[in-house]
Design an enzyme around this catalytic site. Structure first.
Site, short mmCIF file in Angstrom:
data_model
loop_
_atom_site.label_atom_id
_atom_site.label_comp_id
_atom_site.label_asym_id
_atom_site.label_seq_id
_atom_site.Cartn_x
_atom_site.Cartn_y
_atom_site.Cartn_z
N ARG A 77 -67.35 -126.33 -58.08
CA ARG A 77 -67.70 -125.10 -58.79
C ARG A 77 -66.47 -124.30 -59.19
O ARG A 77 -66.54 -123.40 -60.01
CB ARG A 77 -68.63 -124.23 -57.91
CG ARG A 77 -68.00 -123.77 -56.63
CD ARG A 77 -69.01 -123.18 -55.66
NE ARG A 77 -69.09 -121.74 -55.72
CZ ARG A 77 -69.82 -121.00 -54.90
NH1 ARG A 77 -70.55 -121.58 -53.96
NH2 ARG A 77 -69.85 -119.71 -55.01
N HIS A 96 -65.22 -117.63 -55.63
CA HIS A 96 -65.69 -116.41 -54.97
C HIS A 96 -64.98 -115.18 -55.52
O HIS A 96 -65.52 -114.08 -55.46
CB HIS A 96 -65.59 -116.54 -53.46
CG HIS A 96 -66.72 -117.37 -52.92
ND1 HIS A 96 -66.59 -118.71 -52.70
CD2 HIS A 96 -68.00 -117.05 -52.67
CE1 HIS A 96 -67.76 -119.18 -52.30
NE2 HIS A 96 -68.63 -118.19 -52.27
N GLU A 137 -78.62 -125.31 -49.99
CA GLU A 137 -77.41 -125.42 -50.82
C GLU A 137 -76.90 -126.85 -50.91
O GLU A 137 -75.93 -127.12 -51.58
CB GLU A 137 -76.30 -124.53 -50.23
CG GLU A 137 -76.71 -123.08 -50.10
CD GLU A 137 -75.55 -122.17 -49.78
OE1 GLU A 137 -74.89 -121.70 -50.71
OE2 GLU A 137 -75.30 -121.94 -48.58
N CYS A 182 -80.87 -117.61 -55.43
CA CYS A 182 -79.88 -116.52 -55.42
C CYS A 182 -78.50 -116.93 -55.95
O CYS A 182 -77.54 -116.23 -55.73
CB CYS A 182 -79.75 -115.93 -54.02
SG CYS A 182 -79.11 -117.06 -52.80
N ASN A 224 -75.30 -121.97 -56.70
CA ASN A 224 -73.88 -122.25 -56.99
C ASN A 224 -73.42 -123.48 -56.22
O ASN A 224 -72.81 -124.39 -56.78
CB ASN A 224 -72.99 -121.07 -56.58
CG ASN A 224 -73.45 -119.76 -57.19
OD1 ASN A 224 -74.05 -119.76 -58.24
ND2 ASN A 224 -73.19 -118.67 -56.50
N ASP A 225 -73.74 -123.48 -54.93
CA ASP A 225 -73.34 -124.64 -54.13
C ASP A 225 -74.23 -125.84 -54.42
O ASP A 225 -73.76 -126.96 -54.54
CB ASP A 225 -73.37 -124.30 -52.63
CG ASP A 225 -72.06 -123.65 -52.20
OD1 ASP A 225 -71.00 -124.20 -52.56
OD2 ASP A 225 -72.09 -122.62 -51.52
N ARG A 272 -74.18 -110.67 -48.88
CA ARG A 272 -73.11 -111.58 -48.44
C ARG A 272 -72.27 -110.86 -47.39
O ARG A 272 -71.32 -110.15 -47.73
CB ARG A 272 -72.22 -111.96 -49.62
CG ARG A 272 -72.86 -112.89 -50.65
CD ARG A 272 -71.85 -113.25 -51.73
NE ARG A 272 -72.23 -114.39 -52.52
CZ ARG A 272 -72.74 -114.32 -53.76
NH1 ARG A 272 -72.95 -113.15 -54.33
NH2 ARG A 272 -73.04 -115.43 -54.42
C1 PEP Z 1 -74.69 -120.05 -53.71
O1 PEP Z 1 -74.01 -120.98 -53.28
O2 PEP Z 1 -75.42 -120.13 -54.71
C2 PEP Z 1 -74.64 -118.74 -53.04
C3 PEP Z 1 -75.46 -117.76 -53.41
O3 PEP Z 1 -73.70 -118.56 -52.09
P1 PEP Z 1 -72.13 -118.33 -52.43
O4 PEP Z 1 -71.99 -118.24 -53.92
O5 PEP Z 1 -71.71 -117.11 -51.73
O6 PEP Z 1 -71.52 -119.59 -51.89
MG MG Z 2 -73.16 -120.84 -51.27
#
Ligand code: PEP
Ligand code: MG
Length: 746
Positions: A640, A364, A606, A677, A629-630, A471
């Site tokens: 990740r 993050h 996710e 996203c 991402n998740d 976010r």
């Molecule tokens: C994701 O997991 O792709 C996402 C957009 O949320 P974050 O990256 O804030 O976990």
């Molecule tokens: Mg996420």
């Protein structure tokens, strides 16, 4: 050989200091040092080998070996006995060197005449600088006392090396922290920046490794340790009811702070002539060397606790540290071992670039850097050892490299690159207001990710058609206390005002995993990424979620509102969250507040489980957004935040793309709007492939909209889809090679 008593050691250090104090050039100093050591220890040979580059050692001075071999004899790390000392950071002590394991015959030195060999690593805080060697004809093993005395001397040589004592005219080695260095890393946020180093945790510099008055140094050490103990006890008291893990760390601190062995070793170092801070640093260096050898993670953590504690002690003794009063330089480029999202947000947009020694593309902190559009390079080995506050530095977030103290040719090439990138951004401005339509006529909605107020001007500037992911946790992370409801109302109102009617998808608080609120008790969880996070926290402790929902409704104040719940793993969680929305809506109605004109409630997909939820869920949910991402980390079971495993799995891996295609298919069947996203949406090639798989809305950071749009308008999705299918049918693991080939031809 003269046995080395404490007073002998002190005398030797005193003589070394005199040798250092003179106006002699670097080489003469080092020659004198080898002479003094051989004389004092009573050996025929004393030599100093220093690193010439990352894996070559060079004989830089000698007493007793052939002088012609100085600056001629070189060896690789691991080669010969000297190379072994450097490789393992461990002492080699043998009475019969020519027959010892790893001995390498170097005829130019004439060392075959000497039987005994004692090699001591010259290291500073885990950084290997060279090897100190004494040799004698008489076949004997050197006593523990002699080894100890030479370790103290090696420590002083290390400090002197660090302070640049052997450089300058007639230099014995190239100066440390002055040469240009190119450090490779991993690109985590593109862009290029030039500026000056700002160390997140400035290192302590020991300027006086040798001390005359051991009594006084002992008093200083004892006072500092006492202050340290009091500090640790206080921290323990404060956190008695707190997190278990933190308590364990503090207990370990207390154990070390009271450790007799640690104290005894430092006292002995002092009695041999080191200053209190040099003694602390010597122990710290040795602990770091051990740390690099230890596999057991528990032991490594304890050694790293000791390292932390030593740093605290050094700060007490030298009065240096985080609060040095130094001012942020012009164009600061942050250099840190690692950093959390909250700390990074504190620096905010002041930074021109960020370089992390560890760190990860998926963290993050990286997302925050992206939100702030600050070039970021992670995984940059040695940067915190190499860089000094104020050093001139260039970060290349495209190539993932760092130029520290660059020379003129690099500077001018790099400035050209910065200018070129700025030009490219200008080119994107010309397509800003054009839609992203592919050659086969498919319109792709490009929306942006946001989370900071500073992101809002990008809504106009980037050409984004709305905010696909806001976010909300970033606003919680930047504060040191929980924001009040009214503050949130104001904030969300400003976001909606700035959007001028464009759709904004507010994601409810997504905390947990690496997003730890500074004012919330952290949880003692073995695996936070799989732990109590996001909607799981929201449903179990609904107070904050209710407050946030209320704030969103009041901010909408009659306008349309879109809310999305993060990390929904099963339909029931979404239903329970929706129930909360309905209750809040009802309460707001009773309280007489204006309700949103329309209310869309969506979920983030996710976890793979949600892709297989019953059809009813797909019918119920107003929209879905893939948190790539998740999703990717759980799909491949690859953290990740762990660069080593993250990089193994390509987003264009056929399994992952097929999975996305399947989700698209389910959403088409139920008519559920779907977007993507995760960070991959902002990478042009990945974005094109996602579009080819059927994604029609991509949400990315604002700076990516231009490059993604530019590529999308040049491709035919049917062609790209055929390329992907063909590659998949051929059994490729990733379609990247085939896609790249196709893109080169368009
Ligand atoms: C994701 O997991 O792709 C996402 C957009 O949320 P974050 O990256 O804030 O976990
Ligand atoms: Mg996420």
């Amino acid at each position: 050989m003269v046995e080395s008593t404490e007073s002998e050691s002190r005398k030797l250090l005193g003589r070394l200091r005199e040798a250092m104090a003179g106006e002699n050039p670097g080489q003469a100093r080092l020659d004198k040092i080898t002479h003094l050591i051989a004389d004092s220890i009573g050996t025929e040979v004393c030599s100093v080998y220093l690193f010439r580059d990352d894996d070559t050692l060079e004989l830089c001075a000698t007493e007793g070996l052939n002088v012609e071999s100085v600056h001629q004899t070189r060896m690789r790390v691991g080669e010969g006995l000297v190379g072994r000392v450097a490789k393992f950071g461990k002492v080699v002590n043998t009475p019969d060197a020519p027959n010892a394991k790893g001995f390498r015959y170097m005829p130019e030195t004439g060392e075959e005449r000497f039987s005994s060999f004692l090699g001591i690593p010259i290291q500073r805080l885990g950084e290997m600088l060279g090897v100190l060697v004494v040799q004698s004809k008489e076949a004997r093993e050197f006593s523990a006392d002699a080894v100890y005395a030479l370790e103290v001397v090696a420590m002083v040589i290390a400090e002197m090396t660090e302070l640049g004592a052997f450089v300058g005219e007639g230099a014995a080695l190239s100066p440390l922290h002055q040469q240009p260095v190119l450090l490779p890393g991993t690109a985590a946020q593109e862009g290029a920046a030039e500026g000056h180093v700002w160390l997140h945790e400035p290192r302590v510099v020991v300027t006086n490794p040798i001390a005359d008055d051991p009594e006084r140094e002992l008093v200083r050490l004892n006072e500092a340790v006492e202050q340290l103990r009091v500090g640790v006890d206080k921290m323990l008291e404060i956190s008695q009811n707190g997190d278990k893990e933190q308590l364990q760390v503090l207990e370990a601190y207390r154990m070390f702070a009271n450790s007799k062995g640690w104290m005894r070793r430092m006292e002995e170092d002092i009695s041999r002539g080191l200053s209190a801070e040099a003694a602390v640093e010597k122990e710290q260096s040795q602990a770091r060397a051990r740390m690099s050898q230890v596999q057991d993670s528990y032991l490594r953590e304890r050694l790293s606790d000791l390292d932390d504690l030593s740093n605290r002690l050094l700060r007490i003794l030298t009065g240096q540290g985080a609060e040095t009063g130094a001012e942020l330089p012009d164009d600061p480029i942050l250099v840190a071992r690692n950093i959390g999202p909250a700390e990074l947000l504190e620096y905010g947009r002041n930074l021109k670039g960020i370089i992390l020694e560890e760190g990860s593309v998926g963290s993050h902190a990286a997302i925050v850097a992206r939100a702030l559009a600050i070039p970021l390079v992670v995984n940059t080995k040695r940067i915190t050892n190499e860089a000094l506050n104020g050093d001139h530095i260039m970060v290349d977030g495209e190539q993932g490299v760092v130029h520290l103290r660059p020379d003129d040719s690099v500077v001018s090439a790099f400035r050209d690159k910065i200018a070129m990138l700025a030009q490219a951004q200008e080119r994107y401005v010309s397509i800003r207001d054009k839609p992203a339509v592919t050659l086969d006529g498919q319109k792709i909605d490009l929306v942006m990710n946001a989370g900071l107020m500073a992101d809002l001007p990008s809504l106009e500037g980037s050409g984004a058609e709305g905010v696909g992911l806001f976010r909300t946790e970033l606003q919680f992370l930047v504060r040191n206390q929980m924001p009040k409801r009214q503050e949130l109302v104001e904030l969300y109102k400003r976001v909606l005002d700035a959007a001028h009617g464009k759709r904004v998808v507010f994601r409810t608080l997504d905390i947990g995993s690496d997003k730890v609120l500074p004012y919330m008790k952290p949880n003692d969880e073995p695996n936070p990424a799989l732990g109590w996070r996001a909607i799981r926290v929201g449903l179990d402790k609904p107070g904050v979620m209710r407050m946030q929902l209320q704030a969103l409704m009041r901010a909408a104040n009659g306008r349309p509102l879109t809310v999305m719940f993060p990390f929904v793993a099963q339909a029931e969680e979404f239903r329970a969250a929706r129930e909360e929305v309905n209750k809040t809506l009802e309460r707001e109605r009773i309280l007489g507040h204006v309700l949103p004109e329309t209310l869309e409630i969506g979920a983030m997909l996710e976890t793979p489980s949600l892709a297989f939820a019953p059809q009813k869920f797909f019918d119920e949910v107003d929209f879905l957004s893939i948190g790539g991402n998740d999703l990717k980390q759980f799909f491949f079971a690859a953290d990740r935040e762990n660069e080593r495993v993250r990089k193994r799995y390509d987003t264009l891996n056929v399994s992952f793309l097929s999975f996305i295609e399947q989700i698209v298919g389910r959403c088409e069947t139920s008519g559920t709007p779907l977007s993507f996203c995760g960070e991959d949406a902002g990478r042009p090639i990945e974005a094109a492939c996602l579009a080819a798989m059927g994604m029609r809305t991509l949400s990315m950071r604002p700076a990516s909209i231009g490059p993604v749009k530019s590529l999308l308008t040049r491709i035919d999705l049917n062609d790209l889809r055929s390329v992907i299918s063909e590659s998949r049918n051929q059994g490729d693991q990733s379609v990247r090679t085939a896609v790249m080939r196709y893109l080169r031809e368009i």
